[in-house]
Design an enzyme around this catalytic site. Structure first.
Site, PDB file in Angstrom:
ATOM      1  N   GLY A  48       0.842  -1.180  -0.195  1.00  0.00           N
ATOM      2  CA  GLY A  48      -0.174  -0.112  -0.024  1.00  0.00           C
ATOM      3  C   GLY A  48       0.994   0.944  -0.083  1.00  0.00           C
ATOM      4  O   GLY A  48       0.385   2.360  -0.706  1.00  0.00           O
ATOM      5  N   LYS A  88      13.563   2.244  -3.547  1.00  0.00           N
ATOM      6  CA  LYS A  88      12.137   2.101  -2.646  1.00  0.00           C
ATOM      7  C   LYS A  88      11.122   3.551  -3.208  1.00  0.00           C
ATOM      8  O   LYS A  88      11.562   4.640  -2.882  1.00  0.00           O
ATOM      9  CB  LYS A  88      12.265   2.151  -1.292  1.00  0.00           C
ATOM     10  CG  LYS A  88      12.743   0.753  -0.770  1.00  0.00           C
ATOM     11  CD  LYS A  88      12.837   0.645   0.717  1.00  0.00           C
ATOM     12  CE  LYS A  88      13.601  -0.648   0.987  1.00  0.00           C
ATOM     13  NZ  LYS A  88      13.921  -0.854   2.426  1.00  0.00           N
ATOM     14  N   ASP A 108       8.395  -2.792  12.100  1.00  0.00           N
ATOM     15  CA  ASP A 108       8.111  -3.851  11.312  1.00  0.00           C
ATOM     16  C   ASP A 108       9.029  -5.039  11.345  1.00  0.00           C
ATOM     17  O   ASP A 108       9.522  -5.488  10.244  1.00  0.00           O
ATOM     18  CB  ASP A 108       8.028  -3.362   9.731  1.00  0.00           C
ATOM     19  CG  ASP A 108       6.921  -4.126   9.100  1.00  0.00           C
ATOM     20  OD1 ASP A 108       6.278  -4.962   9.631  1.00  0.00           O
ATOM     21  OD2 ASP A 108       7.054  -3.877   7.856  1.00  0.00           O
TER      22      ASP A 108
END
Length: 608
Positions: A47, A67, A165
């Site tokens: 997302g 990225k 994460d």
């Protein structure tokens, strides 16, 4: 892959063969992004954006990872604010990667259209998720995962960074050295995924994140929880997933009772876990943040508090830095012997090198020495080398050095024990309960310690062991450094960055320009002298007992420290990673005030 060359295109990546950009309709394509990066393939997407494998054509096609982030904001002002926050996060990622070898380096960041980009070092290796599909993780494997990752977490948490994460997919085993590398920091995602009014965090992975993080309130304890969940899943081979209907299922976690079931599943699968590791995992996975570990250092302390035969985080070990030692001491198959003071000694064998006038290795010889190993607890040790007594010329001869290194004079040194390595950060943490160092790494020397700090360490170490530890006298230090040599350095008349850590932009005598590492290196990264002592030249300055005197007129000749009551100026020896090669000479001496501390100053200890 084709790259749209419209500078305002928000998503310039297009498949080969397209005549018009899928995003903006532009028809001008190239195979380069911002005229620098050749994009090879899509690695993943979510997302927040997409990740691509690429090459940097300005760096000989070095592999890298790009990225791309899509800020979830509306309006020009909001986008500008997101870009500014993104820049701040990029700076933090850059500082992390530059100062820790197990965090990917940030090579660049930029904006194009409404997208934001990071370019990071490509880590060659495989993730723990891939490993999980190939092998079974035993307790020993889990301990090593913790041993590798906890120092990284302590490093980032000390800098007020939360990863957000942690999971097997974001932990890679580097192919070159087998070390675990923590990838995919969530900081930049935070800027792109969340609204500007709610900057806490919306970054998490179900099955790893604790409840407070999913509610927007992450803390260091949240990272530790995720690390515990990672270890529990690796150990039991139970990952969260979705059933055929798309519903989440997780055998390892009872969501209704907020309870982890890893013990039940371990028993069901016949997996053996020690009480020590079991208690660590249970505490990492506590539902309430206040009941968990509050720092990675606390976890490391408990991890080392075990009677298991496998040594975890023993210091020093062979370094994992790019600087590889020419030899590491090996215990000989001889019987340990005992001194008249009751110390059990072991014999070590090592190689020493000498250099020619240009600093090239000229010879290698095998030596041995006697070693006393002081146990500090939790598998942590302090290695003390026995130095035989003898007579030595202290100071520099005519034609070398300055007036404060003269007159060269004869000193009779009684035998003593001195640290084989500079005191490491792990050893300092174990005795003092803190680590003031700039370049955080348990295997590197502690730095940013004042003379008073070093003396206090010796005092507490003496109290802990029942033996008398102190700083070396200046004469003892130079005698130990020279190890029977009379040249400028213990390996010869010049110095090389293959033999010591100093500012290689400068040369000494006929030596060549070398590498300037701009930081400390793990202790033992370079060959020892003939006494078996490491890093006597460079790395960090080392405190001595003595007060400063402008020359050696009136200096003691019995090896004792030269002290003056009320004198606050204390001796430093050995040079540092930031110093020119000349100051690393065996005879070079300098001073600062006793309360001064810096990232270039550490110490080693002497046992009476």
């Amino acid at each position: 892959m084709q790259i749209c060359q419209n500078p305002n295109c928000s998503n310039p990546f297009n498949p080969d063969g397209n005549k018009f950009c899928l995003t903006c309709g532009h028809s001008n394509f190239s195979n380069l992004l911002v005229n620098r990066y050749r994009v090879l393939s899509l690695l993943g997407e979510g997302g927040f954006g997409k990740t691509y494998a690429a090459q940097d054509i300005t760096r000989f096609d070095d592999p890298c990872v790009i990225k791309q982030f899509f800020p979830q904001v509306q309006g020009t002002a909001a986008l500008a604010k997101a870009a500014e926050l993104f820049k701040q996060e990029a700076k933090r990622l850059y500082e992390l990667g530059e100062n820790h070898s197990q965090i990917p380096r940030l090579m660049a960041y930029f904006e194009q259209g409404s997208s934001l980009y990071l370019v990071q070092e490509f880590i060659q290796g495989q993730t723990l998720l891939t490993e999980l599909r190939q092998q079974t993780f035993t307790e020993e494997h889990i301990r090593q995962v913790l041993a590798d990752l906890l120092p990284i977490l302590q490093f980032i948490h000390d800098r007020n960074v939360i990863h957000r994460d942690i999971k097997p997919e974001n932990i890679m085993r580097r192919q070159s050295d087998g070390k675990l590398v923590l990838i995919d920091f969530g900081g930049a995602k935070q800027v792109t995924q969340t609204s500007l009014a709610r900057q806490a965090t919306g970054i998490f992975t179900v099955g790893y994140a604790p409840s407070e993080q999913m509610s927007g309130f992450a803390s260091p304890a949240s990272d530790l929880y995720a690390l515990g969940a990672t270890c529990a899943r690796l150990l039991t081979q139970c990952l969260a997933g979705q059933d055929a209907s798309g519903n989440l299922f997780d055998r390892l976690y009872d969501v209704y009772n907020a309870q982890w079931l890893w013990r039940d599943i371990s028993q069901e699968k016949g997996i053996s876990v020690s009480d020590n590791l079991g208690q660590i995992l249970d505490k990492l996975l506590k539902h309430l943040p206040r009941e968990r570990y509050q720092s990675a250092a606390e976890v490391l302390q408990d991890l080392n508090n075990t009677k298991a035969k496998t040594t975890i985080l023993s210091v020093p070990q062979p370094p994992s830095s790019p600087v590889q030692p020419l030899s590491q001491p090996q215990f000989l198959p001889v019987q340990a012997h005992q001194t008249n003071k009751g110390l059990i000694l072991q014999t070590i064998e090592f190689d020493i090198v000498t250099v020619d006038a240009g600093g090239t290795k000229a010879s290698r010889k095998s030596h041995n020495a006697n070693l006393f190993v002081e146990k500090l607890g939790n598998f942590l040790t302090l290695e003390m080398v026995q130095i035989p007594g003898g007579i030595c010329l202290i100071g520099s001869p005519l034609g070398e050095g300055s007036l404060n290194e003269k007159p060269q004079h004869q000193v009779t040194i009684p035998g003593f024990f001195i640290g084989q390595y500079e005191i490491t950060q792990a050893q300092y943490q174990a005795i003092m309960g803190n680590n003031p160092s700039t370049f955080k790494d348990e295997k590197r020397p502690v730095e940013r310690v004042s003379w008073y700090d070093a003396v206090e360490f010796c005092k507490k170490l003496s109290q802990k062991t029942g033996r008398t530890y102190r700083l070396p006298s200046e004469a003892e230090w130079e005698y130990a450094c020279r190890a029977g040599t009379t040249t400028s350095f213990h390996f010869g008349g010049t110095i090389s960055t293959a033999l010591a850590n100093y500012n290689g932009n400068f040369t000494y005598a006929f030596g060549a320009i070398g590498k300037y590492r701009q930081e400390t290196t793990p202790v033992g990264s370079f060959p020892p002298n003939s006494f078996g002592l490491y890093d006597m030249h460079g790395n960090v300055w080392e405190w001595c007992q003595d007060n400063w005197h402008n020359n050696y007129n009136g200096a003691p000749t019995d090896g004792s420290a030269w002290l003056i009551s009320g004198n606050n100026n204390c001796l430093l020896r050995g040079g540092s990673w930031d110093g020119k090669p000349g100051i690393c000479r065996s005879a070079f001496r300098d001073w600062v005030e006793a309360d001064y501390c810096a990232s270039v100053i550490g110490f080693r200890v002497v046992l009476e």
